[in-house]
Design a protein around this motif. Structure first.
Motif, PDB file in Angstrom:
ATOM      1  N   ALA A 325      -1.514  16.489  18.500  1.00  0.00           N
ATOM      2  CA  ALA A 325      -2.497  16.421  19.591  1.00  0.00           C
ATOM      3  C   ALA A 325      -1.713  16.218  20.886  1.00  0.00           C
ATOM      4  O   ALA A 325      -1.041  15.205  21.062  1.00  0.00           O
ATOM      5  N   TYR A 326      -1.810  17.182  21.782  1.00  0.00           N
ATOM      6  CA  TYR A 326      -0.866  17.238  22.901  1.00  0.00           C
ATOM      7  C   TYR A 326      -1.540  16.988  24.247  1.00  0.00           C
ATOM      8  O   TYR A 326      -2.729  17.266  24.447  1.00  0.00           O
ATOM      9  N   ASN A 327      -0.720  16.475  25.196  1.00  0.00           N
ATOM     10  CA  ASN A 327      -1.125  16.274  26.597  1.00  0.00           C
ATOM     11  C   ASN A 327      -0.139  17.022  27.475  1.00  0.00           C
ATOM     12  O   ASN A 327       1.002  16.585  27.656  1.00  0.00           O
ATOM     13  N   GLY A 328      -0.566  18.152  28.029  1.00  0.00           N
ATOM     14  CA  GLY A 328       0.332  19.011  28.783  1.00  0.00           C
ATOM     15  C   GLY A 328       0.946  18.355  30.001  1.00  0.00           C
ATOM     16  O   GLY A 328       2.088  18.653  30.382  1.00  0.00           O
ATOM     17  N   ALA A 329       0.217  17.417  30.632  1.00  0.00           N
ATOM     18  CA  ALA A 329       0.736  16.782  31.846  1.00  0.00           C
ATOM     19  C   ALA A 329       2.021  16.016  31.566  1.00  0.00           C
ATOM     20  O   ALA A 329       2.846  15.827  32.472  1.00  0.00           O
ATOM     21  N   GLY A 330       2.204  15.570  30.331  1.00  0.00           N
ATOM     22  CA  GLY A 330       3.433  14.852  30.003  1.00  0.00           C
ATOM     23  C   GLY A 330       4.654  15.692  30.243  1.00  0.00           C
ATOM     24  O   GLY A 330       5.683  15.203  30.745  1.00  0.00           O
ATOM     25  N   SER A 331       4.575  16.979  29.923  1.00  0.00           N
ATOM     26  CA  SER A 331       5.712  17.862  30.159  1.00  0.00           C
ATOM     27  C   SER A 331       5.816  18.252  31.630  1.00  0.00           C
ATOM     28  O   SER A 331       6.915  18.344  32.187  1.00  0.00           O
ATOM     29  N   VAL A 332       4.670  18.494  32.265  1.00  0.00           N
ATOM     30  CA  VAL A 332       4.681  18.858  33.685  1.00  0.00           C
ATOM     31  C   VAL A 332       5.345  17.750  34.502  1.00  0.00           C
ATOM     32  O   VAL A 332       6.199  18.001  35.364  1.00  0.00           O
ATOM     33  N   ASP A 353       5.112  27.159  15.913  1.00  0.00           N
ATOM     34  CA  ASP A 353       4.429  27.694  14.737  1.00  0.00           C
ATOM     35  C   ASP A 353       4.643  26.845  13.486  1.00  0.00           C
ATOM     36  O   ASP A 353       4.030  27.098  12.447  1.00  0.00           O
ATOM     37  N   GLU A 354       5.501  25.831  13.583  1.00  0.00           N
ATOM     38  CA  GLU A 354       5.717  24.921  12.450  1.00  0.00           C
ATOM     39  C   GLU A 354       4.605  23.877  12.343  1.00  0.00           C
ATOM     40  O   GLU A 354       4.479  23.211  11.309  1.00  0.00           O
ATOM     41  N   PHE A 355       3.816  23.716  13.408  1.00  0.00           N
ATOM     42  CA  PHE A 355       2.811  22.654  13.469  1.00  0.00           C
ATOM     43  C   PHE A 355       1.425  23.250  13.713  1.00  0.00           C
ATOM     44  O   PHE A 355       1.270  24.423  14.065  1.00  0.00           O
ATOM     45  N   ARG A 356       0.404  22.410  13.521  1.00  0.00           N
ATOM     46  CA  ARG A 356      -0.934  22.723  14.010  1.00  0.00           C
ATOM     47  C   ARG A 356      -1.143  21.929  15.301  1.00  0.00           C
ATOM     48  O   ARG A 356      -0.643  20.805  15.423  1.00  0.00           O
ATOM     49  N   TRP A 357      -1.887  22.503  16.250  1.00  0.00           N
ATOM     50  CA  TRP A 357      -2.020  21.899  17.575  1.00  0.00           C
ATOM     51  C   TRP A 357      -3.480  21.628  17.899  1.00  0.00           C
ATOM     52  O   TRP A 357      -4.360  22.418  17.561  1.00  0.00           O
ATOM     53  N   ILE A 358      -3.713  20.490  18.587  1.00  0.00           N
ATOM     54  CA  ILE A 358      -5.061  20.095  18.991  1.00  0.00           C
ATOM     55  C   ILE A 358      -5.027  19.658  20.450  1.00  0.00           C
ATOM     56  O   ILE A 358      -4.142  18.900  20.877  1.00  0.00           O
ATOM     57  N   ASN A 359      -6.006  20.091  21.206  1.00  0.00           N
ATOM     58  CA  ASN A 359      -6.161  19.697  22.609  1.00  0.00           C
ATOM     59  C   ASN A 359      -6.466  18.189  22.675  1.00  0.00           C
ATOM     60  O   ASN A 359      -7.440  17.715  22.104  1.00  0.00           O
ATOM     61  N   HIS A 360      -5.607  17.443  23.418  1.00  0.00           N
ATOM     62  CA  HIS A 360      -5.765  15.990  23.541  1.00  0.00           C
ATOM     63  C   HIS A 360      -6.032  15.578  24.988  1.00  0.00           C
ATOM     64  O   HIS A 360      -5.836  14.419  25.349  1.00  0.00           O
ATOM     65  N   THR A 361      -6.496  16.552  25.787  1.00  0.00           N
ATOM     66  CA  THR A 361      -6.755  16.442  27.228  1.00  0.00           C
ATOM     67  C   THR A 361      -5.437  16.444  28.005  1.00  0.00           C
ATOM     68  O   THR A 361      -4.381  16.087  27.472  1.00  0.00           O
ATOM     69  N   THR A 402      -7.943  22.275  31.616  1.00  0.00           N
ATOM     70  CA  THR A 402      -6.577  22.378  32.137  1.00  0.00           C
ATOM     71  C   THR A 402      -5.562  22.272  31.007  1.00  0.00           C
ATOM     72  O   THR A 402      -4.557  23.005  30.971  1.00  0.00           O
ATOM     73  N   ASN A 403      -5.816  21.356  30.066  1.00  0.00           N
ATOM     74  CA  ASN A 403      -4.887  21.226  28.941  1.00  0.00           C
ATOM     75  C   ASN A 403      -4.901  22.470  28.062  1.00  0.00           C
ATOM     76  O   ASN A 403      -3.861  22.922  27.572  1.00  0.00           O
ATOM     77  N   ARG A 404      -6.077  23.032  27.887  1.00  0.00           N
ATOM     78  CA  ARG A 404      -6.173  24.271  27.099  1.00  0.00           C
ATOM     79  C   ARG A 404      -5.387  25.387  27.784  1.00  0.00           C
ATOM     80  O   ARG A 404      -4.626  26.122  27.121  1.00  0.00           O
ATOM     81  N   ALA A 405      -5.560  25.516  29.086  1.00  0.00           N
ATOM     82  CA  ALA A 405      -4.860  26.571  29.817  1.00  0.00           C
ATOM     83  C   ALA A 405      -3.349  26.369  29.745  1.00  0.00           C
ATOM     84  O   ALA A 405      -2.582  27.329  29.568  1.00  0.00           O
ATOM     85  N   THR A 421     -10.064  13.354  22.485  1.00  0.00           N
ATOM     86  CA  THR A 421      -9.952  12.744  23.801  1.00  0.00           C
ATOM     87  C   THR A 421      -8.997  11.558  23.740  1.00  0.00           C
ATOM     88  O   THR A 421      -8.763  10.979  22.673  1.00  0.00           O
ATOM     89  N   GLY A 422      -8.420  11.199  24.882  1.00  0.00           N
ATOM     90  CA  GLY A 422      -7.512  10.057  24.918  1.00  0.00           C
ATOM     91  C   GLY A 422      -8.215   8.788  24.487  1.00  0.00           C
ATOM     92  O   GLY A 422      -9.259   8.425  25.057  1.00  0.00           O
ATOM     93  N   GLU A 423      -7.683   8.096  23.479  1.00  0.00           N
ATOM     94  CA  GLU A 423      -8.271   6.872  22.924  1.00  0.00           C
ATOM     95  C   GLU A 423      -9.696   7.098  22.412  1.00  0.00           C
ATOM     96  O   GLU A 423     -10.483   6.152  22.334  1.00  0.00           O
TER      97      GLU A 423
END
Length: 715
Positions: A325-332, A353-361, A402-405, A421-423
């Motif tokens: 479950a990822y948060n794109g802003a962390g990398s930005v 492709d080794e993992f499954r991914w979920i939008n975490h905002t 935004t995270n999806r994009a 969602t976060g928490e």
């Protein structure tokens, strides 16, 4: 699933007449009896019968319960057990579960009715927990056997058990021993009585002897079959969880409505972001809401490329996929602070492709009420009129979109309808926020979210939130703010010890807390010796309970000391040591778990409302269910439906779901599954031999069975 019909007690002769045994002259196919796919559970209120009923309930297998302790219960007589439908004799139950081999008074007409019914229709009987005695095919324990505690015993499935109903097990059946001061298991270990046709399926060494005694076995007598269980258990104990599938398989001959599998999924939250670190001096997490504002210095924990390599290697070795479950802003933010560099993100994206991914905002923002963090614990901010101030719809929607994009831009293989969602914010959080954010549901609709994660510890029941259905996740007690063993143990000590020991006092305030410590753990050994075994047993208990809900940890637990892996390995190693290769762990992604839970809920409702009927005639099973209801069944491999193979192979059977269009579903069993089925040409079963009809002796039930003993490291 209760039945309350009352019928009168009949004599044996009247019972045989009412059962309508087919004549030998009738055409064999036309005269085959109909057997309804429903189990009769006769309960005395004890934990063993309750455990079997819970197994049937969880699998979605219909049953009728008769409570022997209720004065208004129906009488178990010929009319209660069988009748005729469209001129064909009908057995109303495919199996009978009794508290013991004879729970009725001496010379009871009800026991006589059951025995005659079982002989006539070849209906198996499970003795949920009975005394070892000749009436159950075993010698009394005083004749070289044993009666006593089997806490910590190592039982084994026999060759006959592996070839029969327990073929999904690898052999070992360990008995729990969670407390050195509480009795948790009790058994009567004995060998078959002289001349008895008895086959042990599960045995243990008789204490003080080299000979083994039966714990579970099949007793064939008087034209009847009984599964004789001589140890007591409750629905949670591992020994029962291991054997529950085989008990149901034996009683149904592997043909029943409902299905059971062993599921394990692990979500890793906050990927690409960093998690604030626990401060062992302040006993809080600087930068997070449990520390007063401005106190301490945040010290973030973030994975490295080496941690990614370790995770991918671990997955391949374990044949298991993690859900990130990822948060794109962390990398930005990382790239902004490091001249465009983010080695972690580069490595994760390369291995996406080794993992499954979920939008975490996008930023992991709190999406419920606006938090007032000037106090600890935080509270919801309010308007001047006292009303709760909520995070608005646009903010929530932007976090999701935004995270999806960002994920799409980086090439992550997303399923856009899943969200964490976060928490788990936006959903209710007690005690501060007793209601969902009213802006959450519209924002979910804006983004076509169909599956929304929730925290099982506070929101365990699947429910609708706007267009989305929740998927409850189990929190693992490996903390988000710990990347090192010493930090994990320090925080664990603070939470679960008393105030006099420098702890939080949560156990003093909440005595029902099951993880309380009598003394602080050693920071060097406490994790390996206490926390890992405890969390492993808890998670493995979920796996063995036909529970598909995922567990969740955090990216910090895969970093630094990589403290999550001992728990994950403990679950998978423990599982592999217990189960055969034909019964693998089922590792589903979030939306598939949600669908499984939703189908189960609809199926359970249809059963409860009496809108499902199913029966077997020879090698044909017919199921009728409402239009649009998914039907679940377990059948022998090789069973066909509408000309094609039904279900997927699991644990030596085929099981799965199939949609109903409101018309009868007709399953054709393979020829091997019809061997020994009752036929008209067989005529009535042999008359019973003269046997004592005295009830079974009272059996001992230790405190640890009636009241579940929580897992502790002493086991």
């Amino acid at each position: 699933m209760k039945r309350t019909t009352r019928t009168a007690v009949l004599t044996v002769g009247a019972l045989i007449a009412t059962l309508g045994v087919p004549s030998a002259a009738a055409h064999a196919e036309d005269a085959l009896p109909r057997v309804d796919l429903r189990v009769l559970v006769v309960s005395d209120g004890g934990p063993a019968v309750d455990a079997i009923a819970a197994e049937l309930e969880a699998a979605g297998t219909p049953y009728t319960e008769v409570d022997l302790t209720r004065p208004d219960r129906p009488a178990i007589d010929a009319g209660f057990l069988a009748d005729t439908v469209d001129g064909r004799p009908r057995a109303k139950y495919q199996a009978v579960v009794l508290p013991d081999d004879n729970p009725f008074p001496a010379d009871s007409p009800e026991m006589t009715a059951l025995a005659t019914y079982e002989r006539t229709y070849d209906i198996p009987q499970v003795d949920a927990y009975t005394y070892a005695r000749p009436e159950a095919g075993l010698q009394y324990p005083v004749h070289g056997g044993y009666a006593g505690s089997v806490d910590g015993a190592q039982a084994e499935v026999t060759a006959a058990g592996r070839a029969g109903p327990f073929g999904y097990l690898d052999g070992r059946v360990p008995f729990e021993d969670n407390s050195p001061t509480v009795g948790e298991s009790y058994a009567y270990l004995s060998t078959p009585a002289p001349g008895a046709d008895f086959t042990p399926y599960v045995e243990a060494v008789i204490p003080g002897r080299t000979q083994r005694g039966s714990l579970v076995g099949e007793y064939r007598h008087d034209g009847r079959r009984e599964l004789v269980v001589t140890f007591v258990y409750n629905r949670h104990q591992q020994q029962f969880r291991l054997l529950a599938r085989g008990i149901v398989d034996w009683m149904t001959g592997g043909v029943h409505l409902g299905a059971s599998r062993n599921y394990f999924a692990v979500h890793v939250d906050d990927v690409f972001a960093a998690d604030d670190r626990w401060d062992t001096r302040l006993n809080c997490t600087p930068g997070d809401v449990d520390c007063p504002e401005g106190e301490g210095t945040p010290d973030p924990i973030r994975m490295t490329p080496a941690d990614v390599d370790h995770a991918t290697s671990w997955q391949r070795r374990r044949n298991f996929t993690l859900d990130l479950a990822y948060n794109g802003a962390g990398s930005v933010d990382q790239r902004q602070d490091n001249d465009g560099a983010d080695a972690l993100a580069d490595r994760l994206i390369a291995e996406r492709d080794e993992f499954r991914w979920i939008n975490h905002t996008y930023t992991h923002a709190f999406l419920g009420c606006e938090q007032d963090t000037t106090v600890v614990p935080w509270r919801c901010a309010t308007d001047t009129d006292g009303g709760t101030r909520w995070v608005d719809r646009a903010t929530i929607s932007d976090e999701i979109a935004t995270n999806r994009a960002w994920g799409r831009t980086t090439g992550l293989p997303l399923h856009d309808d899943e969200l964490v969602t976060g928490e788990h914010s936006g959903l209710k959080v007690l005690p501060q926020q007793p209601d969902d954010n009213p802006n959450l549901a519209p924002a979910l609709a804006d983004n076509d979210i169909a599956w929304l994660a929730s925290d099982n510890s506070r929101d365990p029941v699947q429910r609708r939130v706007g267009p989305a259905t929740t998927v409850s996740r189990y929190p693992v007690n490996v903390f988000y703010n710990a990347g090192r063993v010493a930090e994990q143990v320090d925080e664990y000590n603070w939470i679960y010890t008393g105030r006099a020991q420098g702890g939080s006092g949560i156990c003093e305030d909440n005595p029902a807390t099951t993880t309380c410590l009598p003394a602080p753990l050693d920071t060097a050994t406490g994790y390996t010796e206490h926390i890992v075994p405890l969390e492993t047993r808890t998670a493995l208990g979920h796996v063995l309970a036909n529970d598909p809900k995922p567990h969740f940890i955090h990216q910090s637990n895969l970093a630094e000391d990589r403290i999550a892996y001992p728990v994950l390995n403990g679950v998978l190693d423990g599982y592999e040591a217990l189960f055969a290769d034909n019964t693998p762990v089922v590792n589903l992604r979030m939306k598939d778990i949600g669908r499984e839970l939703r189908r189960r809920a609809a199926w359970t409702a249809a059963l409860r409302d009496g809108r499902v009927t199913a029966h077997r005639i020879g090698g044909t099973v017919t199921v009728e269910a409402p239009d649009g209801t998914a039907v679940t069944a377990t059948v022998p491999t090789g069973t066909t439906l509408a000309g094609g193979a039904f279900g997927e192979a699991y644990a030596g059977r085929a099981s799965g779901w199939t949609p109903s269009a409101g018309q009868a579903l007709v399953f054709t069993l393979p020829p091997s599954a019809t061997t020994g089925a009752a036929t008209a040409d067989d005529g009535p079963a042999p008359a019973a031999k003269t046997r004592p009809t005295k009830p079974a002796p009272d059996t001992r039930v230790p405190a640890g069975v009636r009241d579940r003993v929580p897992y502790t490291p002493q086991s």
